[in-house]
Design a protein around this motif. Structure first.
Motif, PDB file in Angstrom:
ATOM      1  N   GLY A  30      24.111  19.185 -29.329  1.00 22.91           N
ATOM      2  CA  GLY A  30      23.969  20.658 -28.795  1.00 22.91           C
ATOM      3  C   GLY A  30      22.727  20.578 -28.017  1.00 22.91           C
ATOM      4  N   ALA A  31      22.591  22.108 -27.864  1.00 19.02           N
ATOM      5  CA  ALA A  31      21.510  22.228 -26.860  1.00 19.02           C
ATOM      6  C   ALA A  31      20.060  21.920 -27.610  1.00 19.02           C
ATOM      7  CB  ALA A  31      21.502  23.847 -26.458  1.00 19.02           C
ATOM      8  N   GLY A  32      20.028  22.103 -28.717  1.00 17.07           N
ATOM      9  CA  GLY A  32      18.873  21.680 -29.566  1.00 17.07           C
ATOM     10  C   GLY A  32      18.263  20.338 -29.175  1.00 17.07           C
ATOM     11  N   THR A  35      15.978  20.805 -25.984  1.00 20.85           N
ATOM     12  CA  THR A  35      14.807  21.885 -25.644  1.00 20.85           C
ATOM     13  C   THR A  35      13.528  21.217 -25.497  1.00 20.85           C
ATOM     14  OG1 THR A  35      14.667  21.945 -28.334  1.00 20.85           O
ATOM     15  CG2 THR A  35      16.209  23.616 -27.224  1.00 20.85           C
ATOM     16  N   GLU A  36      13.407  19.932 -26.150  1.00 21.64           N
ATOM     17  CA  GLU A  36      12.261  19.075 -26.033  1.00 21.64           C
ATOM     18  C   GLU A  36      12.004  18.702 -24.657  1.00 21.64           C
ATOM     19  OE1 GLU A  36      13.132  17.871 -30.244  1.00 21.64           O
ATOM     20  OE2 GLU A  36      11.063  16.968 -29.878  1.00 21.64           O
ATOM     21  N   SER A  37      13.005  18.792 -23.786  1.00 21.07           N
ATOM     22  CA  SER A  37      13.089  18.455 -22.293  1.00 21.07           C
ATOM     23  C   SER A  37      12.770  19.567 -21.357  1.00 21.07           C
ATOM     24  CB  SER A  37      14.370  17.740 -22.040  1.00 21.07           C
ATOM     25  OG  SER A  37      14.485  16.490 -22.765  1.00 21.07           O
ATOM     26  N   ASP A  41      17.437  26.489 -25.576  1.00 20.76           N
ATOM     27  CA  ASP A  41      18.907  26.509 -26.329  1.00 20.76           C
ATOM     28  C   ASP A  41      19.399  27.805 -26.087  1.00 20.76           C
ATOM     29  OD1 ASP A  41      17.769  26.523 -29.878  1.00 20.76           O
ATOM     30  OD2 ASP A  41      17.727  27.881 -28.160  1.00 20.76           O
ATOM     31  N   PHE A  42      20.442  28.495 -26.945  1.00 24.20           N
ATOM     32  CA  PHE A  42      21.178  29.468 -26.463  1.00 24.20           C
ATOM     33  C   PHE A  42      20.833  30.290 -27.743  1.00 24.20           C
ATOM     34  CE2 PHE A  42      23.446  28.523 -22.884  1.00 24.20           C
ATOM     35  CZ  PHE A  42      23.566  26.729 -23.157  1.00 24.20           C
ATOM     36  N   ARG A  43      21.034  30.038 -28.949  1.00 28.22           N
ATOM     37  CA  ARG A  43      20.658  30.832 -30.174  1.00 28.22           C
ATOM     38  C   ARG A  43      19.574  30.592 -31.047  1.00 28.22           C
ATOM     39  NH1 ARG A  43      25.611  28.856 -28.967  1.00 28.22           N
ATOM     40  NH2 ARG A  43      27.152  30.342 -28.426  1.00 28.22           N
ATOM     41  N   GLY A  44      18.660  29.655 -30.681  1.00 25.81           N
ATOM     42  CA  GLY A  44      17.457  29.370 -31.379  1.00 25.81           C
ATOM     43  C   GLY A  44      16.433  30.638 -30.995  1.00 25.81           C
ATOM     44  N   VAL A  48      18.637  31.222 -24.697  1.00 26.62           N
ATOM     45  CA  VAL A  48      18.938  32.115 -23.637  1.00 26.62           C
ATOM     46  C   VAL A  48      19.582  33.388 -24.038  1.00 26.62           C
ATOM     47  CG1 VAL A  48      20.242  32.013 -21.387  1.00 26.62           C
ATOM     48  CG2 VAL A  48      19.147  30.118 -22.232  1.00 26.62           C
ATOM     49  N   TRP A  49      20.634  33.029 -24.801  1.00 29.81           N
ATOM     50  CA  TRP A  49      21.466  34.393 -25.542  1.00 29.81           C
ATOM     51  C   TRP A  49      20.676  35.304 -26.117  1.00 29.81           C
ATOM     52  CZ3 TRP A  49      24.139  33.126 -21.673  1.00 29.81           C
ATOM     53  CH2 TRP A  49      24.965  32.187 -21.586  1.00 29.81           C
ATOM     54  N   THR A  50      19.884  34.516 -27.301  1.00 25.05           N
ATOM     55  CA  THR A  50      18.839  35.198 -28.134  1.00 25.05           C
ATOM     56  C   THR A  50      17.914  36.403 -27.326  1.00 25.05           C
ATOM     57  OG1 THR A  50      18.597  33.291 -29.356  1.00 25.05           O
ATOM     58  CG2 THR A  50      17.179  35.069 -29.893  1.00 25.05           C
ATOM     59  N   GLY A 211      21.225  18.987 -33.230  1.00 24.32           N
ATOM     60  CA  GLY A 211      20.820  20.061 -32.554  1.00 24.32           C
ATOM     61  C   GLY A 211      21.666  21.000 -31.884  1.00 24.32           C
ATOM     62  N   THR A 212      22.826  21.298 -32.922  1.00 25.15           N
ATOM     63  CA  THR A 212      23.612  22.475 -32.645  1.00 25.15           C
ATOM     64  C   THR A 212      23.663  23.274 -33.875  1.00 25.15           C
ATOM     65  OG1 THR A 212      25.946  22.872 -32.018  1.00 25.15           O
ATOM     66  CG2 THR A 212      25.618  20.955 -33.543  1.00 25.15           C
ATOM     67  N   SER A 213      23.995  24.649 -33.232  1.00 27.49           N
ATOM     68  CA  SER A 213      24.384  25.686 -34.491  1.00 27.49           C
ATOM     69  C   SER A 213      25.663  25.729 -35.096  1.00 27.49           C
ATOM     70  CB  SER A 213      24.001  27.108 -33.768  1.00 27.49           C
ATOM     71  OG  SER A 213      24.982  27.363 -32.838  1.00 27.49           O
ATOM     72  N   ALA A 214      26.610  24.975 -34.472  1.00 27.64           N
ATOM     73  CA  ALA A 214      28.020  24.869 -34.905  1.00 27.64           C
ATOM     74  C   ALA A 214      28.821  25.916 -35.148  1.00 27.64           C
ATOM     75  CB  ALA A 214      27.803  23.950 -36.352  1.00 27.64           C
ATOM     76  N   ALA A 242      16.855  21.804 -36.585  1.00 25.87           N
ATOM     77  CA  ALA A 242      15.550  22.787 -36.840  1.00 25.87           C
ATOM     78  C   ALA A 242      15.802  23.821 -37.933  1.00 25.87           C
ATOM     79  CB  ALA A 242      15.312  23.494 -35.634  1.00 25.87           C
ATOM     80  N   GLU A 243      17.048  24.122 -38.119  1.00 33.70           N
ATOM     81  CA  GLU A 243      17.420  25.095 -39.191  1.00 33.70           C
ATOM     82  C   GLU A 243      18.980  24.876 -39.902  1.00 33.70           C
ATOM     83  OE1 GLU A 243      17.687  28.770 -37.009  1.00 33.70           O
ATOM     84  OE2 GLU A 243      19.224  27.923 -35.555  1.00 33.70           O
ATOM     85  N   PRO A 244      19.038  25.269 -41.116  1.00 32.00           N
ATOM     86  CA  PRO A 244      20.567  25.142 -41.565  1.00 32.00           C
ATOM     87  C   PRO A 244      21.547  25.771 -40.639  1.00 32.00           C
ATOM     88  CG  PRO A 244      18.894  25.613 -43.223  1.00 32.00           C
ATOM     89  CD  PRO A 244      18.023  26.158 -41.727  1.00 32.00           C
TER      90      PRO A 244
HETATM   91  N1  APR Z   1      15.428  19.757 -32.747  1.00 30.40           N
HETATM   92  C1  APR Z   1      16.362  20.156 -33.643  1.00 30.40           C
HETATM   93  N2  APR Z   1      17.017  21.197 -33.361  1.00 30.40           N
HETATM   94  C2  APR Z   1      16.849  22.153 -32.594  1.00 30.40           C
HETATM   95  C3  APR Z   1      15.676  21.773 -31.717  1.00 30.40           C
HETATM   96  C4  APR Z   1      15.010  20.692 -31.831  1.00 30.40           C
HETATM   97  N3  APR Z   1      14.232  20.371 -30.805  1.00 30.40           N
HETATM   98  N4  APR Z   1      15.456  22.923 -30.758  1.00 30.40           N
HETATM   99  C5  APR Z   1      16.619  23.873 -31.119  1.00 30.40           C
HETATM  100  N5  APR Z   1      17.062  23.456 -32.426  1.00 30.40           N
HETATM  101  C6  APR Z   1      18.300  24.015 -32.938  1.00 30.40           C
HETATM  102  C7  APR Z   1      18.399  25.554 -32.915  1.00 30.40           C
HETATM  103  O1  APR Z   1      17.905  26.018 -34.148  1.00 30.40           O
HETATM  104  C8  APR Z   1      19.984  25.771 -33.196  1.00 30.40           C
HETATM  105  O2  APR Z   1      20.387  25.667 -34.546  1.00 30.40           O
HETATM  106  O3  APR Z   1      19.421  23.802 -32.440  1.00 30.40           O
HETATM  107  C9  APR Z   1      20.601  24.583 -32.338  1.00 30.40           C
HETATM  108  C10 APR Z   1      21.007  25.065 -31.015  1.00 30.40           C
HETATM  109  O4  APR Z   1      22.121  25.861 -30.957  1.00 30.40           O
HETATM  110  P1  APR Z   1      22.615  26.848 -29.870  1.00 30.40           P
HETATM  111  O5  APR Z   1      21.544  27.253 -29.232  1.00 30.40           O
HETATM  112  O6  APR Z   1      23.684  27.654 -30.491  1.00 30.40           O
HETATM  113  O7  APR Z   1      23.189  25.799 -29.030  1.00 30.40           O
HETATM  114  P2  APR Z   1      24.769  24.884 -29.090  1.00 30.40           P
HETATM  115  O8  APR Z   1      25.233  24.722 -30.507  1.00 30.40           O
HETATM  116  O9  APR Z   1      24.798  23.807 -28.308  1.00 30.40           O
HETATM  117  O10 APR Z   1      25.646  26.074 -28.539  1.00 30.40           O
HETATM  118  C11 APR Z   1      27.010  25.580 -28.343  1.00 30.40           C
HETATM  119  O11 APR Z   1      27.480  27.568 -27.141  1.00 30.40           O
HETATM  120  O12 APR Z   1      26.959  29.125 -25.344  1.00 30.40           O
HETATM  121  C12 APR Z   1      27.713  28.168 -25.854  1.00 30.40           C
HETATM  122  O13 APR Z   1      28.486  26.247 -24.110  1.00 30.40           O
HETATM  123  C13 APR Z   1      27.230  26.756 -24.744  1.00 30.40           C
HETATM  124  O14 APR Z   1      27.406  24.550 -25.422  1.00 30.40           O
HETATM  125  C14 APR Z   1      26.824  25.709 -25.775  1.00 30.40           C
HETATM  126  C15 APR Z   1      27.663  26.266 -27.082  1.00 30.40           C
END
Ligand code: APR
Length: 278
Positions: A30-32, A35-37, A41-44, A48-50, A211-214, A242-244
Protein backbone atom coordinates in the motif's frame (compact mmCIF):
# COMPACT_ATOMS: atom_id res chain seq x y z
CA UNK A 1 15.19 -9.84 28.31
CA UNK A 2 15.47 -8.85 24.63
CA UNK A 3 15.81 -5.09 23.96
CA UNK A 4 14.00 -3.43 21.01
CA UNK A 5 17.09 -4.10 18.87
CA UNK A 6 17.04 -7.80 19.78
CA UNK A 7 13.30 -8.09 19.11
CA UNK A 8 13.71 -6.53 15.65
CA UNK A 9 16.61 -8.82 14.81
CA UNK A 10 14.68 -11.96 15.74
CA UNK A 11 11.60 -10.79 13.81
CA UNK A 12 13.76 -10.17 10.72
CA UNK A 13 15.35 -13.62 11.16
CA UNK A 14 11.89 -15.21 11.55
CA UNK A 15 10.59 -13.49 8.37
CA UNK A 16 13.70 -14.54 6.43
CA UNK A 17 13.36 -18.19 7.39
CA UNK A 18 9.59 -18.12 6.69
CA UNK A 19 10.34 -16.69 3.23
CA UNK A 20 13.13 -19.19 2.43
CA UNK A 21 10.87 -22.06 3.51
CA UNK A 22 7.83 -20.82 1.50
CA UNK A 23 6.83 -22.30 -1.85
CA UNK A 24 4.64 -19.47 -3.14
CA UNK A 25 5.20 -16.16 -1.33
CA UNK A 26 3.56 -12.96 -2.56
CA UNK A 27 3.77 -9.36 -1.37
CA UNK A 28 0.82 -7.01 -0.91
CA UNK A 29 1.65 -3.31 -0.74
CA UNK A 30 0.00 0.00 0.00
CA UNK A 31 0.90 3.68 0.00
CA UNK A 32 3.22 3.24 2.99
CA UNK A 33 5.90 1.63 0.81
CA UNK A 34 6.04 4.78 -1.36
CA UNK A 35 6.23 7.46 1.36
CA UNK A 36 10.05 7.15 1.46
CA UNK A 37 9.94 8.05 -2.27
CA UNK A 38 8.25 11.35 -1.35
CA UNK A 39 4.68 10.30 -2.17
CA UNK A 40 2.38 10.92 0.81
CA UNK A 41 0.17 8.07 1.99
CA UNK A 42 -3.54 8.60 2.71
CA UNK A 43 -4.23 7.75 6.36
CA UNK A 44 -0.85 8.01 8.06
CA UNK A 45 -0.04 11.06 10.22
CA UNK A 46 0.85 13.12 7.07
CA UNK A 47 -1.64 11.36 4.82
CA UNK A 48 -3.55 13.13 2.00
CA UNK A 49 -6.90 12.22 3.53
CA UNK A 50 -5.66 12.88 7.08
CA UNK A 51 -4.68 16.45 6.12
CA UNK A 52 -7.61 17.15 3.78
CA UNK A 53 -10.81 15.17 4.55
CA UNK A 54 -12.59 17.27 1.87
CA UNK A 55 -10.20 15.82 -0.74
CA UNK A 56 -11.29 12.32 0.34
CA UNK A 57 -14.97 13.30 0.06
CA UNK A 58 -14.26 14.67 -3.47
CA UNK A 59 -12.45 11.44 -4.35
CA UNK A 60 -15.56 9.47 -3.31
CA UNK A 61 -17.54 11.43 -5.93
CA UNK A 62 -15.09 10.95 -8.80
CA UNK A 63 -16.58 7.73 -10.21
CA UNK A 64 -20.12 9.12 -9.95
CA UNK A 65 -18.99 12.18 -11.93
CA UNK A 66 -17.42 9.92 -14.56
CA UNK A 67 -20.64 7.94 -15.00
CA UNK A 68 -22.85 11.02 -15.19
CA UNK A 69 -20.58 13.43 -17.08
CA UNK A 70 -17.28 11.97 -18.37
CA UNK A 71 -16.30 15.36 -19.87
CA UNK A 72 -16.59 17.02 -16.40
CA UNK A 73 -14.60 14.11 -14.93
CA UNK A 74 -11.78 14.82 -17.37
CA UNK A 75 -12.00 18.64 -17.00
CA UNK A 76 -11.55 18.14 -13.24
CA UNK A 77 -8.70 15.63 -13.59
CA UNK A 78 -6.81 17.86 -16.01
CA UNK A 79 -7.22 21.06 -13.99
CA UNK A 80 -3.90 22.12 -12.44
CA UNK A 81 -5.30 22.44 -8.93
CA UNK A 82 -7.06 19.03 -8.77
CA UNK A 83 -5.48 16.71 -6.15
CA UNK A 84 -5.04 14.12 -8.94
CA UNK A 85 -2.88 16.57 -10.93
CA UNK A 86 -0.86 17.55 -7.85
CA UNK A 87 -0.31 13.90 -6.82
CA UNK A 88 0.33 12.92 -10.48
CA UNK A 89 3.16 15.48 -10.73
CA UNK A 90 4.67 14.05 -7.49
CA UNK A 91 4.30 10.51 -8.83
CA UNK A 92 5.86 11.30 -12.22
CA UNK A 93 9.16 12.44 -10.67
CA UNK A 94 9.28 9.84 -7.85
CA UNK A 95 11.93 7.13 -7.83
CA UNK A 96 11.68 3.65 -6.23
CA UNK A 97 13.12 3.42 -2.70
CA UNK A 98 14.92 0.60 -0.84
CA UNK A 99 11.59 -1.03 0.01
CA UNK A 100 10.55 -1.40 -3.65
CA UNK A 101 14.06 -2.55 -4.60
CA UNK A 102 14.06 -5.17 -1.83
CA UNK A 103 10.81 -6.73 -3.11
CA UNK A 104 12.18 -6.71 -6.68
CA UNK A 105 15.33 -8.49 -5.41
CA UNK A 106 13.25 -11.16 -3.61
CA UNK A 107 11.43 -11.77 -6.91
CA UNK A 108 14.76 -11.95 -8.76
CA UNK A 109 15.83 -14.60 -6.21
CA UNK A 110 12.56 -16.51 -6.96
CA UNK A 111 11.58 -16.15 -3.29
CA UNK A 112 8.69 -13.78 -4.11
CA UNK A 113 6.36 -14.81 -6.94
CA UNK A 114 4.80 -11.38 -7.37
CA UNK A 115 3.38 -8.19 -5.91
CA UNK A 116 -0.26 -7.13 -5.60
CA UNK A 117 -0.20 -3.38 -5.04
CA UNK A 118 -2.86 -0.77 -4.25
CA UNK A 119 -0.46 1.92 -5.41
CA UNK A 120 -0.94 3.65 -8.75
CA UNK A 121 2.57 5.17 -8.85
CA UNK A 122 4.27 2.52 -11.01
CA UNK A 123 7.25 2.36 -8.59
CA UNK A 124 7.30 -1.46 -8.28
CA UNK A 125 7.74 -1.65 -12.07
CA UNK A 126 10.46 1.04 -12.02
CA UNK A 127 12.20 -0.95 -9.22
CA UNK A 128 12.37 -4.04 -11.44
CA UNK A 129 9.48 -6.17 -10.10
CA UNK A 130 7.98 -8.15 -12.98
CA UNK A 131 4.86 -9.95 -11.73
CA UNK A 132 2.78 -6.99 -10.60
CA UNK A 133 -0.99 -6.80 -10.16
CA UNK A 134 -2.05 -3.14 -9.95
CA UNK A 135 -5.22 -3.64 -7.90
CA UNK A 136 -6.22 0.02 -8.10
CA UNK A 137 -4.80 0.58 -11.58
CA UNK A 138 -1.95 2.83 -12.67
CA UNK A 139 -1.65 6.65 -13.03
CA UNK A 140 0.33 6.23 -16.25
CA UNK A 141 -2.43 4.26 -17.99
CA UNK A 142 -5.95 4.87 -19.30
CA UNK A 143 -8.69 2.24 -19.55
CA UNK A 144 -11.82 1.94 -21.69
CA UNK A 145 -14.88 1.80 -19.40
CA UNK A 146 -16.72 -0.28 -22.01
CA UNK A 147 -14.27 -2.98 -23.17
CA UNK A 148 -11.56 -2.69 -20.50
CA UNK A 149 -8.73 -2.14 -23.01
CA UNK A 150 -5.81 -0.31 -21.39
CA UNK A 151 -3.71 2.39 -23.07
CA UNK A 152 -0.57 4.27 -22.10
CA UNK A 153 -1.49 7.81 -20.97
CA UNK A 154 0.68 9.26 -23.75
CA UNK A 155 -1.36 7.40 -26.40
CA UNK A 156 -3.76 10.35 -26.09
CA UNK A 157 -2.85 14.07 -26.16
CA UNK A 158 -5.24 14.92 -23.33
CA UNK A 159 -4.19 18.57 -23.01
CA UNK A 160 -4.73 19.15 -26.75
CA UNK A 161 -8.08 17.34 -26.58
CA UNK A 162 -9.08 19.57 -23.67
CA UNK A 163 -8.17 22.72 -25.68
CA UNK A 164 -10.15 21.48 -28.71
CA UNK A 165 -13.18 20.48 -26.60
CA UNK A 166 -12.71 16.85 -27.66
CA UNK A 167 -12.95 15.29 -24.18
CA UNK A 168 -13.70 12.57 -23.10
CA UNK A 169 -11.12 10.43 -24.95
CA UNK A 170 -12.60 7.54 -26.91
CA UNK A 171 -11.37 3.92 -27.03
CA UNK A 172 -9.24 3.19 -30.13
CA UNK A 173 -10.68 -0.32 -30.11
CA UNK A 174 -14.43 -0.01 -29.45
CA UNK A 175 -15.15 3.73 -29.33
CA UNK A 176 -16.20 3.53 -25.66
CA UNK A 177 -15.41 6.29 -23.17
CA UNK A 178 -11.89 6.12 -21.74
CA UNK A 179 -11.07 7.00 -18.12
CA UNK A 180 -7.93 6.95 -16.00
CA UNK A 181 -6.85 3.37 -15.28
CA UNK A 182 -6.81 4.29 -11.57
CA UNK A 183 -9.78 2.72 -9.75
CA UNK A 184 -11.96 5.24 -7.89
CA UNK A 185 -13.98 4.57 -4.75
CA UNK A 186 -17.17 2.75 -5.76
CA UNK A 187 -15.70 1.60 -9.09
CA UNK A 188 -15.44 -2.18 -9.55
CA UNK A 189 -11.91 -3.59 -9.55
CA UNK A 190 -11.16 -4.56 -13.19
CA UNK A 191 -12.21 -8.22 -13.47
CA UNK A 192 -8.84 -9.48 -14.78
CA UNK A 193 -6.90 -8.04 -11.83
CA UNK A 194 -9.58 -9.05 -9.31
CA UNK A 195 -9.56 -12.67 -10.49
CA UNK A 196 -5.75 -12.99 -10.62
CA UNK A 197 -5.37 -11.37 -7.17
CA UNK A 198 -7.90 -13.79 -5.64
CA UNK A 199 -6.16 -16.75 -7.29
CA UNK A 200 -2.73 -15.63 -6.01
CA UNK A 201 -4.07 -15.07 -2.48
CA UNK A 202 -5.65 -18.53 -2.37
CA UNK A 203 -2.52 -20.15 -3.81
CA UNK A 204 0.12 -18.44 -1.69
CA UNK A 205 1.59 -20.00 1.47
CA UNK A 206 3.13 -16.70 2.59
CA UNK A 207 1.80 -13.17 2.27
CA UNK A 208 4.17 -10.26 3.06
CA UNK A 209 1.96 -7.19 3.63
CA UNK A 210 3.88 -3.92 3.40
CA UNK A 211 2.75 -0.34 4.08
CA UNK A 212 -1.01 -0.60 4.10
CA UNK A 213 -3.63 0.29 6.70
CA UNK A 214 -5.71 -2.61 5.31
CA UNK A 215 -9.00 -0.73 5.69
CA UNK A 216 -10.06 -0.45 2.02
CA UNK A 217 -12.12 -3.26 0.52
CA UNK A 218 -12.13 -5.44 -1.49
CA UNK A 219 -8.27 -5.36 -1.27
CA UNK A 220 -8.40 -5.89 2.50
CA UNK A 221 -10.28 -9.16 1.82
CA UNK A 222 -7.15 -10.74 0.29
CA UNK A 223 -5.17 -11.16 3.55
CA UNK A 224 -8.29 -12.54 5.22
CA UNK A 225 -8.48 -15.26 2.55
CA UNK A 226 -5.00 -16.40 3.54
CA UNK A 227 -5.64 -15.89 7.25
CA UNK A 228 -8.53 -18.38 7.09
CA UNK A 229 -6.27 -21.03 5.56
CA UNK A 230 -3.64 -20.36 8.17
CA UNK A 231 -5.68 -22.25 10.75
CA UNK A 232 -4.22 -25.44 9.30
CA UNK A 233 -0.73 -23.92 9.46
CA UNK A 234 -0.61 -23.85 5.66
CA UNK A 235 0.01 -20.14 5.29
CA UNK A 236 1.94 -17.34 7.02
CA UNK A 237 0.86 -13.71 7.01
CA UNK A 238 3.58 -11.17 7.87
CA UNK A 239 3.05 -7.41 8.15
CA UNK A 240 5.75 -4.77 7.75
CA UNK A 241 4.11 -1.48 8.72
CA UNK A 242 4.79 1.72 10.65
CA UNK A 243 1.81 1.00 12.91
CA UNK A 244 -0.47 -1.93 13.80
CA UNK A 245 -3.53 -2.37 11.55
CA UNK A 246 -6.87 -4.25 11.80
CA UNK A 247 -4.97 -7.27 10.42
CA UNK A 248 -2.75 -7.11 13.51
CA UNK A 249 -5.60 -6.53 15.93
CA UNK A 250 -7.80 -9.29 14.42
CA UNK A 251 -4.94 -11.79 14.41
CA UNK A 252 -5.12 -12.15 10.61
CA UNK A 253 -1.34 -11.63 10.49
CA UNK A 254 0.99 -13.99 12.35
CA UNK A 255 3.22 -11.08 13.32
CA UNK A 256 4.02 -7.48 12.47
CA UNK A 257 7.50 -6.04 12.11
CA UNK A 258 6.82 -2.44 13.04
CA UNK A 259 8.91 0.21 11.26
CA UNK A 260 9.75 1.65 7.85
CA UNK A 261 9.57 -0.66 4.83
CA UNK A 262 12.61 1.11 3.33
CA UNK A 263 14.67 -0.02 6.35
CA UNK A 264 13.12 -3.38 7.26
CA UNK A 265 12.72 -5.00 3.82
CA UNK A 266 16.44 -4.66 2.90
CA UNK A 267 17.33 -6.24 6.28
CA UNK A 268 15.02 -9.17 5.48
CA UNK A 269 16.68 -9.55 2.04
CA UNK A 270 20.10 -9.62 3.73
CA UNK A 271 18.95 -12.37 6.13
CA UNK A 272 17.38 -14.35 3.25
CA UNK A 273 20.70 -14.22 1.36
CA UNK A 274 22.53 -15.58 4.42
CA UNK A 275 20.09 -18.53 4.46
CA UNK A 276 20.15 -19.30 0.74
CA UNK A 277 22.32 -22.23 -0.34
CA UNK A 278 25.54 -20.99 -2.04
N1 APR B 1 6.97 2.14 6.13
C1 APR B 1 5.99 1.35 6.66
N2 APR B 1 4.70 1.76 6.84
C2 APR B 1 4.42 3.02 6.45
C3 APR B 1 5.38 3.91 5.90
C4 APR B 1 6.70 3.42 5.74
N3 APR B 1 7.69 4.16 5.22
N4 APR B 1 4.76 5.10 5.62
C5 APR B 1 3.46 4.95 6.00
N5 APR B 1 3.25 3.71 6.48
C6 APR B 1 1.99 3.10 6.91
C7 APR B 1 1.00 4.04 7.54
O1 APR B 1 1.21 4.10 8.96
C8 APR B 1 -0.33 3.34 7.22
O2 APR B 1 -0.65 2.34 8.18
O3 APR B 1 1.37 2.63 5.72
C9 APR B 1 -0.05 2.66 5.88
C10 APR B 1 -0.64 3.41 4.70
O4 APR B 1 -2.05 3.33 4.82
P1 APR B 1 -2.97 4.24 3.87
O5 APR B 1 -2.46 5.63 3.87
O6 APR B 1 -4.39 3.96 4.27
O7 APR B 1 -2.69 3.68 2.39
P2 APR B 1 -3.32 2.36 1.76
O8 APR B 1 -3.51 1.31 2.79
O9 APR B 1 -2.50 2.04 0.58
O10 APR B 1 -4.76 2.91 1.25
C11 APR B 1 -5.54 2.02 0.51
O11 APR B 1 -7.07 3.81 0.02
O12 APR B 1 -7.54 5.98 -0.64
C12 APR B 1 -7.42 4.67 -1.06
O13 APR B 1 -7.00 4.08 -3.25
C13 APR B 1 -6.36 4.54 -2.11
O14 APR B 1 -5.01 2.60 -2.59
C14 APR B 1 -5.42 3.48 -1.56
C15 APR B 1 -6.30 2.77 -0.53
Amino acid sequence: MQGEEGKLESAIARAASDLVRSRHAIALTGAGISTESGIPDFRGPDGVWTKDPEAERRAYRSYETFLVDPRAYWEERLSDTAPFSIIFREVEKARPNQGHLALAELEEMSILKGVITQNVDGLHCKAGSRNILEYHGCSFKLRCAACGTRFEREDYDLEEMKKRGELPPRCKRCGGVVKSDTVSFGEPIPSDVARQSREESLKCDLMLICGTSAVVYPFAELPRMVGQRRAGGVATVIEVNAEPTPLTQEGVSDYIIQGLTGEILPLIVGEVKRRMPE
